[in-house]
Design a protein around this motif. Structure first.
Motif: not given
Length: 200
Positions: A81-90, A133-139
């Protein structure tokens, strides 16, 4: 060969195991997106909260530092998956540029639309949690790798995960993602090649 939706649906069932039998409302929101080589998917400063599954191709996320140098944050390829952590999470503008390194085929969903769907289909709520959770785990994994692994170990891990990337991604981008120079990457490869010869 199955369609993009078939591929994504199978992946989500395998990884999340939470989707209800009827996924039609969810997949009705998805849009196929094609990117040409070097085309930007998400630009720096954008607020668009898009989330996509990569069916084909490689995307690089990077930023341009004050001195003009580019710093690669990550690479994403088929099945990820691809997404901006900034826009999705923050919920902030993206600090990075997400650009196709080769022709890319995506299956995209607008995260804001997904949140609207969740209001009438709460049974999909675990799926949103899965994405976050996937995005956070990857970070966290990326951060830990810089603390606990050497550049060579990180490079070996990348090869083990996706060996063909070395032929699809320029060395300067791989080196930047590892936090080293292209010269250092070349030395690592020579060392690995030498070890490989002596071990046979």
């Amino acid at each position: 060969m199955g369609t993009s939706i078939d591929t994504l649906q199978e992946l989500l069932f395998d990884l999340a195991g939470v989707l209800p039998a009827d996924t039609a409302p969810l997949f009705a929101m998805t849009t196929p997106v094609l990117l040409e080589t070097n085309e930007a998917y998400i630009r720096e400063g954008e607020n668009s909260r898009r989330l996509a599954f990569i069916e084909q191709g490689v995307i690089r996320a990077y930023t341009i530092k004050e001195n003009g140098d580019e710093a690669t944050l990550l690479l994403r390829w088929e099945g990820q998956f691809i997404a901006s952590h900034d826009t999705i999470i923050n919920r902030q503008p993206s600090r990075f540029i997400y650009r196709a390194l080769e022709p890319v085929k995506l299956l995209q969903i607008d995260y804001d639309v997904l949140e609207e769907i969740l209001k009438t289909h709460p049974e999909y709520e675990p799926l949103r949690n899965f994405f976050l959770m996937k995005m956070l785990a990857e970070s966290l994994k990326m951060l830990e790798s810089f603390v606990t692994q050497s550049p060579e170990e990180r490079y070996r891990e990348l090869l083990a995960e996706r060996f063909d990337l070395v032929n699809r991604v320029p060395d300067k981008y791989i080196a930047s993602m590892l936090g080293i120079t292209p010269v250092s990457l070349s030395r690592i490869r020579k060392r690995m090649h030498t070890k490989g010869k002596t071990s046979t």
